[in-house]
Design an enzyme around this catalytic site. Structure first.
Site, mmCIF file in Angstrom:
data_model
loop_
_atom_site.group_PDB
_atom_site.id
_atom_site.type_symbol
_atom_site.label_atom_id
_atom_site.label_comp_id
_atom_site.label_asym_id
_atom_site.label_seq_id
_atom_site.Cartn_x
_atom_site.Cartn_y
_atom_site.Cartn_z
ATOM 1 C CG ASP A 97 -21.244 -97.215 0.546
ATOM 2 O OD1 ASP A 97 -21.200 -97.251 1.804
ATOM 3 O OD2 ASP A 97 -20.707 -96.305 -0.116
ATOM 4 N N GLY A 98 -24.096 -97.480 2.061
ATOM 5 C CA GLY A 98 -25.195 -96.560 2.364
ATOM 6 C C GLY A 98 -25.980 -96.867 3.629
ATOM 7 C CG ASN A 99 -25.594 -100.588 5.655
ATOM 8 O OD1 ASN A 99 -26.291 -100.681 4.645
ATOM 9 N ND2 ASN A 99 -24.879 -101.593 6.129
ATOM 10 C CD1 TRP B 27 -32.488 -96.890 4.432
ATOM 11 C CD2 TRP B 27 -32.095 -97.294 6.602
ATOM 12 N NE1 TRP B 27 -33.627 -97.447 4.966
ATOM 13 C CE2 TRP B 27 -33.416 -97.703 6.294
ATOM 14 C CE3 TRP B 27 -31.640 -97.450 7.910
ATOM 15 C CZ2 TRP B 27 -34.278 -98.262 7.255
ATOM 16 C CZ3 TRP B 27 -32.490 -98.000 8.869
ATOM 17 C CH2 TRP B 27 -33.789 -98.399 8.538
ATOM 18 N NE ARG C 206 -21.601 -94.992 10.675
ATOM 19 C CZ ARG C 206 -21.527 -94.835 9.356
ATOM 20 N NH1 ARG C 206 -22.032 -93.754 8.807
ATOM 21 N NH2 ARG C 206 -20.946 -95.737 8.608
ATOM 22 C CG HIS D 253 -23.948 -101.192 9.988
ATOM 23 N ND1 HIS D 253 -23.565 -100.858 8.704
ATOM 24 C CD2 HIS D 253 -23.184 -100.424 10.807
ATOM 25 C CE1 HIS D 253 -22.622 -99.920 8.759
ATOM 26 N NE2 HIS D 253 -22.376 -99.646 10.016
ATOM 27 C CG LEU E 268 -25.767 -118.186 -4.738
ATOM 28 C CD1 LEU E 268 -25.498 -117.420 -6.030
ATOM 29 C CD2 LEU E 268 -26.821 -117.416 -3.933
ATOM 30 N NE ARG F 60 -19.513 -97.455 -3.414
ATOM 31 C CZ ARG F 60 -18.350 -97.317 -2.807
ATOM 32 N NH1 ARG F 60 -17.254 -97.660 -3.418
ATOM 33 N NH2 ARG F 60 -18.266 -96.835 -1.582
ATOM 34 C CG LEU G 204 -13.241 -99.541 -8.393
ATOM 35 C CD1 LEU G 204 -12.064 -100.146 -9.154
ATOM 36 C CD2 LEU G 204 -14.524 -100.292 -8.753
ATOM 37 C CB SER G 205 -14.305 -98.444 -1.573
ATOM 38 O OG SER G 205 -14.994 -97.230 -1.764
ATOM 39 C CD GLU H 176 -19.971 -103.998 -19.148
ATOM 40 O OE1 GLU H 176 -20.437 -102.850 -19.042
ATOM 41 O OE2 GLU H 176 -19.101 -104.307 -19.986
HETATM 42 C C1 IPE Z 1 -16.886 -99.907 0.985
HETATM 43 O O1 IPE Z 1 -17.656 -98.950 1.582
HETATM 44 C C2 IPE Z 1 -16.709 -101.079 1.914
HETATM 45 C C3 IPE Z 1 -17.884 -101.916 2.090
HETATM 46 C C4 IPE Z 1 -19.019 -101.775 1.473
HETATM 47 C C5 IPE Z 1 -17.723 -103.005 3.006
HETATM 48 P P1 IPE Z 1 -17.025 -97.751 2.392
HETATM 49 O O2 IPE Z 1 -18.171 -96.959 2.918
HETATM 50 O O3 IPE Z 1 -16.053 -98.248 3.409
HETATM 51 O O4 IPE Z 1 -16.222 -96.957 1.285
HETATM 52 P P2 IPE Z 1 -15.751 -95.436 1.223
HETATM 53 O O5 IPE Z 1 -15.085 -95.153 2.536
HETATM 54 O O6 IPE Z 1 -16.974 -94.604 1.050
HETATM 55 O O7 IPE Z 1 -14.852 -95.353 0.051
HETATM 56 C C1 IPE Z 2 -21.783 -99.924 4.201
HETATM 57 O O1 IPE Z 2 -22.449 -98.831 4.704
HETATM 58 C C2 IPE Z 2 -21.421 -100.925 5.249
HETATM 59 C C3 IPE Z 2 -19.992 -101.008 5.538
HETATM 60 C C4 IPE Z 2 -19.064 -100.318 4.950
HETATM 61 C C5 IPE Z 2 -19.579 -101.945 6.548
HETATM 62 P P1 IPE Z 2 -21.700 -97.575 5.320
HETATM 63 O O2 IPE Z 2 -21.568 -97.783 6.796
HETATM 64 O O3 IPE Z 2 -20.423 -97.307 4.630
HETATM 65 O O4 IPE Z 2 -22.739 -96.427 5.024
HETATM 66 P P2 IPE Z 2 -22.456 -94.908 4.633
HETATM 67 O O5 IPE Z 2 -21.518 -94.915 3.476
HETATM 68 O O6 IPE Z 2 -21.854 -94.273 5.843
HETATM 69 O O7 IPE Z 2 -23.786 -94.362 4.298
HETATM 70 MG MG MG Z 3 -19.951 -96.151 3.050
#
Ligand code: IPE
Ligand code: IPE
Ligand code: MG
Length: 249
Positions: A23-25, A28, A36, A40, A134, A187, A194-195, A206
């Protein structure tokens, strides 16, 4: 050469299966005033680094949450870009996975993926099926609740009486039936949720949450997560004393 951090890892106590919510792309990219999709794209570099890193460390199973069942609701341009990036990854990395003995696997409602992506995915899975180093599992169009519903549908078509359903035979109908239970969930980017990821499988996993955004995540971050995991005491509902004895056995 192995780094100082890596030398601290106890190779006899590696998590057998690491699962990652990448998460966090978007954040970033936002920080850098980029769109965005650039986030990715940058995140793909982390995927390469972490897969290679996990293999080099001797981890046997890694699962990456790449696209959730709910992510389809994002803007169409973003969804299309994510599908395109996935296809590029598979086309570019397929041979490298093969050379490195990495078996590709996928979980989720794969039939919902665009046909061209689905085809490349199936081809890469087939091509790498003998990989022994792996297993890399991509969770695509994946949702934990969706998975449980799909399992219920499948099991209800079998000749199993309701009173005979138990955790072992139920788990055989999950997408993860051939994978070990996850030992460690990572995460990135700080969110404590947990999304909809692996709701069944994470029962005793853990959890490690890091503020590091996914595009900045590298092998050293993976090592830090493993070192943190190795300091934990897993109890599985037992007392601390009981759990310690079980470890010895
Ligand atoms: C969870 O991230 C899904 C993936 C990493 C693929 P999200 O960015 O979709 O989750 P929420 O919306 O913050 O819960
Ligand atoms: C995770 O990054 C990638 C996917 C869910 C596909 P996000 O796109 O959710 O990045 P944020 O949460 O908006 O920073
Ligand atoms: Mg996200």
């Amino acid at each position: 050469m192995k780094g100082k951090l890596e030398s601290l890892v106890d190779k006899n106590n590696l998590p057998a299966h690491i699962v990652i919510i990448m998460d966090g792309n978007g954040r970033w990219a936002n920080k850098k005033n980029l769109d965005r999709i650039s986030g990715h794209r940058e995140g793909m570099k982390s995927v390469r680094a972490v897969v290679q890193g996990a293999k080099d460390l001797g981890v046997k199973h890694i699962t990456l949450y790449a696209f959730s069942a709910q992510n389809w609701q994002r803007p169409k341009v973003e969804v299309n870009a994510l599908m395109e990036l996935l296809k590029q990854y598979l086309l570019r990395e397929g041979d490298k996975l093969l050379e490195n003995g990495i078996r590709l696997n996928a979980i989720g409602r794969l039939w919902e993926l665009p046909q061209d992506v689905h085809e490349v995915l199936e081809e890469t899975i087939e091509k790498t099926k003998d990989g022994k180093e792996l297993t890399l599992t991509l969770a695509l169009s994946y949702g934990g609740r969706e998975e449980i519903i799909d399992a219920v549908k499948k099991i209800s078509c079998e000749k199993i009486a309701p009173e005979d359903v138990n955790q072992t035979n139920f788990a055989r109908f999950l997408y993860t039936s051939d994978l070990p239970e996850p030992d460690l969930l990572i995460r990135t980017s700080g969110e404590m949720r947990l999304s909809n990821f692996m709701l069944w499988q994470l029962a005793y996993t853990e959890i490690y949450v890091t503020k590091t955004l996914w595009p900045n995540f590298r092998k050293r971050h993976l090592i830090k997560a493993i070192l943190n995991y190795q300091r934990r005491e897993r109890r599985f509902g037992l007392t601390g004393d009981q759990a310690k004895k079980r470890e010895v056995i």
